[in-house]
Scaffold this motif. Sequence first.
Motif, short mmCIF file in Angstrom:
data_model
loop_
_atom_site.label_atom_id
_atom_site.label_comp_id
_atom_site.label_asym_id
_atom_site.label_seq_id
_atom_site.Cartn_x
_atom_site.Cartn_y
_atom_site.Cartn_z
N GLN A 342 0.82 -1.21 0.00
CA GLN A 342 0.00 0.00 0.00
C GLN A 342 0.86 1.26 0.00
O GLN A 342 0.54 2.25 -0.67
CB GLN A 342 -0.92 0.00 1.23
CG GLN A 342 -1.93 -1.14 1.27
CD GLN A 342 -2.90 -1.08 0.09
OE1 GLN A 342 -2.87 -1.90 -0.81
NE2 GLN A 342 -3.76 -0.07 0.11
N TYR A 343 1.96 1.22 0.74
CA TYR A 343 2.84 2.39 0.79
C TYR A 343 3.49 2.65 -0.56
O TYR A 343 3.58 3.81 -1.01
CB TYR A 343 3.91 2.15 1.86
CG TYR A 343 5.11 3.06 1.75
CD1 TYR A 343 5.01 4.42 2.06
CD2 TYR A 343 6.34 2.56 1.32
CE1 TYR A 343 6.11 5.26 1.94
CE2 TYR A 343 7.44 3.39 1.19
CZ TYR A 343 7.32 4.74 1.51
OH TYR A 343 8.40 5.56 1.38
N LEU A 344 3.94 1.58 -1.24
CA LEU A 344 4.59 1.77 -2.53
C LEU A 344 3.63 2.28 -3.59
O LEU A 344 4.06 2.87 -4.59
CB LEU A 344 5.21 0.44 -3.00
CG LEU A 344 6.39 -0.08 -2.15
CD1 LEU A 344 6.85 -1.44 -2.65
CD2 LEU A 344 7.54 0.91 -2.16
N ALA A 345 2.32 2.04 -3.40
CA ALA A 345 1.33 2.53 -4.36
C ALA A 345 0.75 3.87 -3.95
O ALA A 345 -0.11 4.41 -4.67
CB ALA A 345 0.20 1.50 -4.50
N SER A 346 1.20 4.44 -2.84
CA SER A 346 0.61 5.68 -2.32
C SER A 346 1.40 6.89 -2.78
O SER A 346 2.58 6.79 -3.15
CB SER A 346 0.57 5.64 -0.80
OG SER A 346 1.89 5.70 -0.28
N PRO A 347 0.78 8.07 -2.74
CA PRO A 347 1.50 9.31 -3.07
C PRO A 347 2.63 9.61 -2.11
O PRO A 347 3.54 10.37 -2.45
CB PRO A 347 0.40 10.37 -2.98
CG PRO A 347 -0.88 9.64 -3.14
CD PRO A 347 -0.65 8.30 -2.53
N VAL A 348 2.59 9.05 -0.90
CA VAL A 348 3.68 9.28 0.05
C VAL A 348 5.00 8.78 -0.52
O VAL A 348 6.06 9.41 -0.37
CB VAL A 348 3.37 8.58 1.38
CG1 VAL A 348 4.52 8.75 2.37
CG2 VAL A 348 2.08 9.13 1.97
N TYR A 349 4.96 7.62 -1.21
CA TYR A 349 6.16 7.06 -1.81
C TYR A 349 6.39 7.62 -3.21
O TYR A 349 7.50 8.04 -3.56
CB TYR A 349 6.06 5.54 -1.86
CG TYR A 349 7.17 4.89 -2.65
CD1 TYR A 349 8.46 4.80 -2.12
CD2 TYR A 349 6.94 4.37 -3.92
CE1 TYR A 349 9.48 4.20 -2.84
CE2 TYR A 349 7.96 3.78 -4.65
CZ TYR A 349 9.23 3.70 -4.11
OH TYR A 349 10.25 3.12 -4.83
N GLN A 350 5.35 7.62 -4.03
CA GLN A 350 5.50 8.00 -5.42
C GLN A 350 5.64 9.51 -5.60
O GLN A 350 6.34 9.97 -6.51
CB GLN A 350 4.29 7.51 -6.24
CG GLN A 350 4.17 5.99 -6.29
CD GLN A 350 3.07 5.54 -7.23
OE1 GLN A 350 2.53 6.35 -7.99
NE2 GLN A 350 2.74 4.27 -7.20
N GLY A 351 5.00 10.27 -4.71
CA GLY A 351 5.00 11.71 -4.90
C GLY A 351 3.98 12.12 -5.94
O GLY A 351 3.37 11.29 -6.63
N THR A 352 3.80 13.41 -6.07
CA THR A 352 2.82 13.92 -7.04
C THR A 352 3.48 14.36 -8.34
O THR A 352 2.84 14.36 -9.39
CB THR A 352 2.07 15.11 -6.43
OG1 THR A 352 3.02 16.11 -6.01
CG2 THR A 352 1.26 14.66 -5.24
#
Length: 365
Positions: A342-352
């Motif tokens: 979930q973290y790797l698919a979230s904007p927290v990891y990927q950024g905007t």
Amino acid sequence: MTLRRQVQFWLISLVVLCLFLYVFSSVLLPFVAGMAVAYLLDPVCDRLEKLGMGRMWATLTILFAFVLILVMFFILLLPLLGNQLALFLEKFPELIRKLQALLSDNFPADLASVAGINAEDLQSSMSNFIGQGASFVGKLAQSLWSGGQALLSILSLFVITPVVAFYLLLDWDRMVARIDSWLPRDHLAEIRGLAKEMDQAVAGFVRGQVSVCLILGSFYAVSLALIGLNFGLLIGMVAGLVSFIPFVGAGLGLVLSIGVALVQFWPEWPWIIAVAAIFGVGQFLEGNILQPKLVGESTGLHPVTLMFALFAFGYLFGFVGMLIAVPAAAMIGVLARFALKQYLASPVYQGTDHPVSGQEEQVSE
């Protein structure tokens, strides 16, 4: 419900569960044992149901066979193991004294002088080390013996555990369906998927590891007894049963066996080498045949993580904690992998501004 409220709810639930285990750990053993027996035997009960047998009769048949095997074990093997353990604890100080004397008389002084070490100091240090190790092993053996007596008490083994296992096994499918009906509807598919992954991890490890421990224990015990090693049956069974902790079972059995073999067979080296060879063969069988075939990578846990879980849960909840350590660690591992995904698919990891490329996603997986 907001995400924050959900996190608070599950954290409070986790804290309540840990407090429950901590407070009632002294009385949970027969219930945990009964739950483990029901969990292990449920696939057999389902198989009998498919063959046309009713759930009640399937449960009674399985538990009767299980208790019969257990009783035969207690009648035939346990008295022998108990006598060997009592004799081992009685003779242990004498064995240590003989081993210290053996090393002191036969340790090559020339080797110590070549290394620049005083031979007497080195022998004294070795004797102190062996004495401290012997004291630790003796206390550990006595602790395990007293704990084993509590574990094998008539009340918990022959009364409470079978009753708990019977009712859980009888109502297992209904309990699973009832729990499934309580799951949050919005996340039903995800929770079912995680529960299935947890079940595969726990079932694969527990059922496979039980088989590995029994096979290794039988191999070590029979092999050591055949070469005539004193306490061979006891040492072999202990080494096999503790082999669910990576390298600890074989290491403990090898150290004890070599120590006893040196005192018993010295200077006949072939018998001492035969003892070491037995554990070498056992490790080969475990690493190349038994573990890959029966256990595999079912838990997804690194051996260091597994050992930490055993020590941590054992420290927090005692013997009951050690029983639930591996299943709990496997479940936590499933949840941790899900959280990482979930973290790797979230904007927290990927950024905007810098979305993850396909190659980076593949590396992450």
